[in-house]
Design a protein around this motif. Sequence first.
Motif, PDB file in Angstrom:
ATOM      1  N   HIS A 144      23.887  26.606   7.411  1.00 11.33           N
ATOM      2  CA  HIS A 144      24.154  27.020   5.980  1.00 11.33           C
ATOM      3  C   HIS A 144      24.249  25.894   5.053  1.00 11.33           C
ATOM      4  CE1 HIS A 144      24.704  31.094   7.375  1.00 11.33           C
ATOM      5  NE2 HIS A 144      25.475  30.692   8.324  1.00 11.33           N
ATOM      6  N   LEU A 145      24.500  24.522   5.587  1.00 11.42           N
ATOM      7  CA  LEU A 145      24.557  23.377   4.903  1.00 11.42           C
ATOM      8  C   LEU A 145      23.407  22.545   4.656  1.00 11.42           C
ATOM      9  CD1 LEU A 145      28.171  22.490   6.172  1.00 11.42           C
ATOM     10  CD2 LEU A 145      27.737  23.303   3.982  1.00 11.42           C
ATOM     11  N   PRO A 146      22.869  22.586   3.330  1.00 10.52           N
ATOM     12  CA  PRO A 146      21.531  21.847   3.369  1.00 10.52           C
ATOM     13  C   PRO A 146      21.595  20.169   3.380  1.00 10.52           C
ATOM     14  CG  PRO A 146      22.175  22.575   1.084  1.00 10.52           C
ATOM     15  CD  PRO A 146      23.409  23.067   2.259  1.00 10.52           C
ATOM     16  N   VAL A 147      22.450  19.588   4.308  1.00 13.12           N
ATOM     17  CA  VAL A 147      22.419  18.226   4.408  1.00 13.12           C
ATOM     18  C   VAL A 147      21.281  17.603   4.827  1.00 13.12           C
ATOM     19  CG1 VAL A 147      24.905  18.404   4.675  1.00 13.12           C
ATOM     20  CG2 VAL A 147      23.526  18.334   6.631  1.00 13.12           C
ATOM     21  N   ASP A 148      20.800  16.217   4.552  1.00 14.84           N
ATOM     22  CA  ASP A 148      19.903  15.442   5.270  1.00 14.84           C
ATOM     23  C   ASP A 148      20.188  14.796   6.313  1.00 14.84           C
ATOM     24  OD1 ASP A 148      18.319  15.313   2.611  1.00 14.84           O
ATOM     25  OD2 ASP A 148      20.191  14.947   1.994  1.00 14.84           O
ATOM     26  N   PHE A 149      21.591  14.353   6.744  1.00  6.91           N
ATOM     27  CA  PHE A 149      21.862  13.681   7.905  1.00  6.91           C
ATOM     28  C   PHE A 149      23.011  14.298   8.607  1.00  6.91           C
ATOM     29  CE2 PHE A 149      20.189  10.825   4.732  1.00  6.91           C
ATOM     30  CZ  PHE A 149      19.197   9.718   5.417  1.00  6.91           C
ATOM     31  N   ILE A 150      23.170  14.079   9.667  1.00  7.03           N
ATOM     32  CA  ILE A 150      24.177  14.633  10.660  1.00  7.03           C
ATOM     33  C   ILE A 150      24.675  13.565  11.311  1.00  7.03           C
ATOM     34  CG2 ILE A 150      24.915  16.040  12.651  1.00  7.03           C
ATOM     35  CD1 ILE A 150      22.509  17.751  12.140  1.00  7.03           C
ATOM     36  N   LYS A 151      26.118  13.072  11.022  1.00  8.62           N
ATOM     37  CA  LYS A 151      26.669  11.920  11.775  1.00  8.62           C
ATOM     38  C   LYS A 151      27.378  12.644  12.848  1.00  8.62           C
ATOM     39  CE  LYS A 151      28.313   8.515   9.530  1.00  8.62           C
ATOM     40  NZ  LYS A 151      29.050   7.715   8.787  1.00  8.62           N
ATOM     41  N   ILE A 152      26.684  12.298  14.113  1.00 15.71           N
ATOM     42  CA  ILE A 152      27.643  12.685  15.441  1.00 15.71           C
ATOM     43  C   ILE A 152      28.933  12.110  15.607  1.00 15.71           C
ATOM     44  CG2 ILE A 152      27.250  12.860  17.888  1.00 15.71           C
ATOM     45  CD1 ILE A 152      24.172  12.512  17.310  1.00 15.71           C
ATOM     46  N   THR A 181      19.502  12.068  12.538  1.00 15.83           N
ATOM     47  CA  THR A 181      20.914  11.932  13.039  1.00 15.83           C
ATOM     48  C   THR A 181      21.582  10.330  12.877  1.00 15.83           C
ATOM     49  OG1 THR A 181      19.891  11.718  15.083  1.00 15.83           O
ATOM     50  CG2 THR A 181      20.714  13.878  14.678  1.00 15.83           C
ATOM     51  N   ILE A 182      22.767  10.308  12.934  1.00 14.82           N
ATOM     52  CA  ILE A 182      23.394   9.043  12.990  1.00 14.82           C
ATOM     53  C   ILE A 182      24.607   9.210  14.028  1.00 14.82           C
ATOM     54  CG2 ILE A 182      24.818   7.401  11.518  1.00 14.82           C
ATOM     55  CD1 ILE A 182      23.581   8.562   9.000  1.00 14.82           C
ATOM     56  N   GLY A 233      16.555   9.219  21.319  1.00 10.13           N
ATOM     57  CA  GLY A 233      15.790   9.660  19.930  1.00 10.13           C
ATOM     58  C   GLY A 233      16.847   9.780  18.794  1.00 10.13           C
ATOM     59  N   VAL A 234      18.114   9.426  18.919  1.00  9.31           N
ATOM     60  CA  VAL A 234      18.959   9.389  17.839  1.00  9.31           C
ATOM     61  C   VAL A 234      18.475   8.384  16.757  1.00  9.31           C
ATOM     62  CG1 VAL A 234      21.193   8.928  16.862  1.00  9.31           C
ATOM     63  CG2 VAL A 234      20.890   9.955  18.954  1.00  9.31           C
ATOM     64  N   ASP A 235      18.323   8.794  15.297  1.00  8.91           N
ATOM     65  CA  ASP A 235      17.757   7.881  14.271  1.00  8.91           C
ATOM     66  C   ASP A 235      18.270   6.833  14.007  1.00  8.91           C
ATOM     67  OD1 ASP A 235      15.408   9.885  13.781  1.00  8.91           O
ATOM     68  OD2 ASP A 235      17.240  11.320  13.263  1.00  8.91           O
ATOM     69  N   PHE A 236      19.748   7.014  13.755  1.00  9.33           N
ATOM     70  CA  PHE A 236      20.427   5.851  13.181  1.00  9.33           C
ATOM     71  C   PHE A 236      21.657   5.651  14.090  1.00  9.33           C
ATOM     72  CE2 PHE A 236      18.058   7.374   9.606  1.00  9.33           C
ATOM     73  CZ  PHE A 236      17.694   6.197   9.082  1.00  9.33           C
ATOM     74  N   ALA A 237      22.353   4.208  14.321  1.00 13.69           N
ATOM     75  CA  ALA A 237      23.382   4.151  14.725  1.00 13.69           C
ATOM     76  C   ALA A 237      24.415   3.440  13.998  1.00 13.69           C
ATOM     77  CB  ALA A 237      23.355   3.329  16.054  1.00 13.69           C
ATOM     78  N   ARG A 242      21.720   1.165  11.896  1.00 11.62           N
ATOM     79  CA  ARG A 242      20.400   0.433  12.360  1.00 11.62           C
ATOM     80  C   ARG A 242      19.610   1.646  12.677  1.00 11.62           C
ATOM     81  NH1 ARG A 242      20.827  -3.585  16.963  1.00 11.62           N
ATOM     82  NH2 ARG A 242      20.347  -2.159  18.489  1.00 11.62           N
ATOM     83  N   ILE A 243      18.320   1.329  12.155  1.00 17.40           N
ATOM     84  CA  ILE A 243      17.336   2.310  13.105  1.00 17.40           C
ATOM     85  C   ILE A 243      16.975   2.222  14.090  1.00 17.40           C
ATOM     86  CG2 ILE A 243      15.048   3.294  12.357  1.00 17.40           C
ATOM     87  CD1 ILE A 243      14.978   2.229   9.537  1.00 17.40           C
ATOM     88  N   LEU A 244      17.066   3.079  14.971  1.00 15.90           N
ATOM     89  CA  LEU A 244      17.008   3.175  16.575  1.00 15.90           C
ATOM     90  C   LEU A 244      15.526   3.260  17.062  1.00 15.90           C
ATOM     91  CD1 LEU A 244      20.343   4.695  17.915  1.00 15.90           C
ATOM     92  CD2 LEU A 244      19.821   2.297  17.323  1.00 15.90           C
ATOM     93  N   HIS A 245      14.622   3.969  16.488  1.00 15.30           N
ATOM     94  CA  HIS A 245      13.183   3.891  16.530  1.00 15.30           C
ATOM     95  C   HIS A 245      12.407   4.287  15.704  1.00 15.30           C
ATOM     96  CE1 HIS A 245      13.253   8.285  16.151  1.00 15.30           C
ATOM     97  NE2 HIS A 245      14.654   8.489  16.720  1.00 15.30           N
TER      98      HIS A 245
END
Length: 171
Positions: A79-87, A119-120, A137-141, A167-170
């Motif tokens: 239900h939340l229209p976010v762009d990123f998810i910080k794990i 994902t971050i 395949g996580v996008d950022f760290a 940092r972009i991971l891939h």
Amino acid sequence: MNNLSGTTIGDSEFLQFVREQQLVFGIDRHTICFEITETAAIANLAKAKTFIQELKGCGYRFALDDFGAGMSSFSYLKHLPVDFIKIDGSFVSDMLNSPTDHAMVEAINKIGHLMGKKTIAEFAANEQIIARLAEMGVDFAQGYGIGKPQPFIPWIDAERPLATCARILHA
């Protein structure tokens, strides 16, 4: 990223303040990503959703911080229209030693991507964790393995390089 409190999310005057600051300072909205903790977002889901939609409509982006720490994370995420998810870093920090934490990071990353979100991973403390996140395949760290936090004050010393926060991971 700029952290917002639960109080800010419920403050209708803050939306107008953001709009005014954008006009006064000529801020490029696409360079701003507001960060909201999962706990703050779910405290009032309807207000959080409206708040996010309103500012996303203006071109700002949003990250959901500490994802996975709440009891019903995945149901709220729909239900939340976010762009990123910080794990949440509590999973990332021990993922090399804990099969459960590893599986949680992997699941959050897969579901986030399925939903079209980047994902971050927080608490990326060393190269081994960063390498494993990249394999997943996580996008950022984000974490001490990338760089220690530093003040963001470019208007005081434009010559000093800023610390890398993610940092972009891939590719």
